[in-house]
Scaffold this motif. Structure first.
Motif, PDB file in Angstrom:
ATOM      1  N   HIS A   2       0.846  -1.188   0.000  1.00 44.76           N
ATOM      2  CA  HIS A   2       0.000   0.000   0.000  1.00 44.76           C
ATOM      3  C   HIS A   2       0.885   1.243   0.000  1.00 44.76           C
ATOM      4  N   ILE A   3       0.718   2.087  -1.009  1.00 45.57           N
ATOM      5  CA  ILE A   3       1.468   3.332  -1.136  1.00 45.57           C
ATOM      6  C   ILE A   3       0.495   4.496  -1.035  1.00 45.57           C
ATOM      7  N   LEU A   4       0.888   5.486  -0.254  1.00 46.89           N
ATOM      8  CA  LEU A   4       0.083   6.687  -0.071  1.00 46.89           C
ATOM      9  C   LEU A   4       0.748   7.844  -0.804  1.00 46.89           C
ATOM     10  N   ASP A  31      -3.252  11.797 -10.695  1.00 41.01           N
ATOM     11  CA  ASP A  31      -3.752  10.663  -9.903  1.00 41.01           C
ATOM     12  C   ASP A  31      -4.148   9.491 -10.797  1.00 41.01           C
ATOM     13  N   ALA A  32      -4.782   9.785 -11.935  1.00 42.52           N
ATOM     14  CA  ALA A  32      -5.194   8.715 -12.856  1.00 42.52           C
ATOM     15  C   ALA A  32      -3.974   8.003 -13.443  1.00 42.52           C
ATOM     16  N   ALA A  33      -2.957   8.777 -13.824  1.00 44.51           N
ATOM     17  CA  ALA A  33      -1.738   8.165 -14.372  1.00 44.51           C
ATOM     18  C   ALA A  33      -1.041   7.317 -13.312  1.00 44.51           C
ATOM     19  N   MET A  34      -1.011   7.811 -12.082  1.00 47.17           N
ATOM     20  CA  MET A  34      -0.402   7.011 -11.008  1.00 47.17           C
ATOM     21  C   MET A  34      -1.201   5.744 -10.742  1.00 47.17           C
ATOM     22  N   LEU A  45      -2.826   1.998  -4.293  1.00 44.69           N
ATOM     23  CA  LEU A  45      -2.475   3.411  -4.205  1.00 44.69           C
ATOM     24  C   LEU A  45      -3.642   4.190  -3.633  1.00 44.69           C
ATOM     25  N   THR A  46      -3.346   5.018  -2.642  1.00 42.01           N
ATOM     26  CA  THR A  46      -4.324   5.956  -2.100  1.00 42.01           C
ATOM     27  C   THR A  46      -3.768   7.351  -2.294  1.00 42.01           C
ATOM     28  N   VAL A  71       5.374   6.164   1.267  1.00 37.04           N
ATOM     29  CA  VAL A  71       4.665   7.426   1.067  1.00 37.04           C
ATOM     30  C   VAL A  71       5.429   8.240   0.046  1.00 37.04           C
ATOM     31  N   LEU A  72       4.699   8.792  -0.905  1.00 34.81           N
ATOM     32  CA  LEU A  72       5.305   9.816  -1.756  1.00 34.81           C
ATOM     33  C   LEU A  72       4.561  11.100  -1.469  1.00 34.81           C
TER      34      LEU A  72
END
Length: 150
Positions: A2-4, A31-34, A45-46, A71-72
């Motif tokens: 899980h990446i935030l 956000d869509a590309a990620m 991804l959140t 986290v990024l």
């Protein structure tokens, strides 16, 4: 895994604010590309955006309680001003990747210092919206849950 992805102050205005530095892509586009890349990488991804420093700190605290794997963060101007966000990020036990659309080191002198850099595994800046995709790849690669940690 899980990446935030955390988006800070004014990033909701991407596409409308200073296109010479930030381009015309919107935060929804990023956000869509990620999310597409996260699907390819097989990670959850959140994404979260706020213009309120306290809410950003609360979301980081929640990430700690949830045990996110990485986290990024693009804290926007808070990168250069917020000790509070830096302190909140220091609580995390997972890798933090700092990300910026523009090259902060080639801009105004006050942007050259980041309060986040000392708690981040690394920093990616200057590649526009692709900075986020590079940061997501880095977060996935350096997470303790990565299949092949580096």
């Amino acid at each position: 895994m899980h990446i935030l992805a955390l988006h800070g102050i004014n990033l909701n205005m991407l596409g409308q604010r200073d296109p010479a530095h930030y381009g015309t892509v919107t935060l929804a586009d990023i956000d869509a590309a990620m999310q597409r890349l996260a699907d390819e990488l097989g990670v959850r991804l959140t994404c979260f955006q706020t213009n309120h420093e306290g809410q950003m700190c609360e979301r980081i605290h929640q990430a700690h309680r949830e045990g996110v794997d990485a986290v990024l963060i693009n804290a926007g101007a808070w990168s250069h001003t917020s000790v509070a966000i830096s302190d909140a990020l220091a609580i995390l036990r997972c890798p933090v990747v700092e990300v910026h659309l523009s090259n902060i080191h080639a801009r105004e002198p006050f942007r050259h210092h980041s309060h986040i850099a000392h708690v981040a595994r690394g920093q990616i800046c200057g590649f526009g919206a692709d900075s986020y995709l590079l940061a997501l790849r880095a977060a996935a690669a350096f997470s303790p849950c990565a299949r092949h940690p580096r």
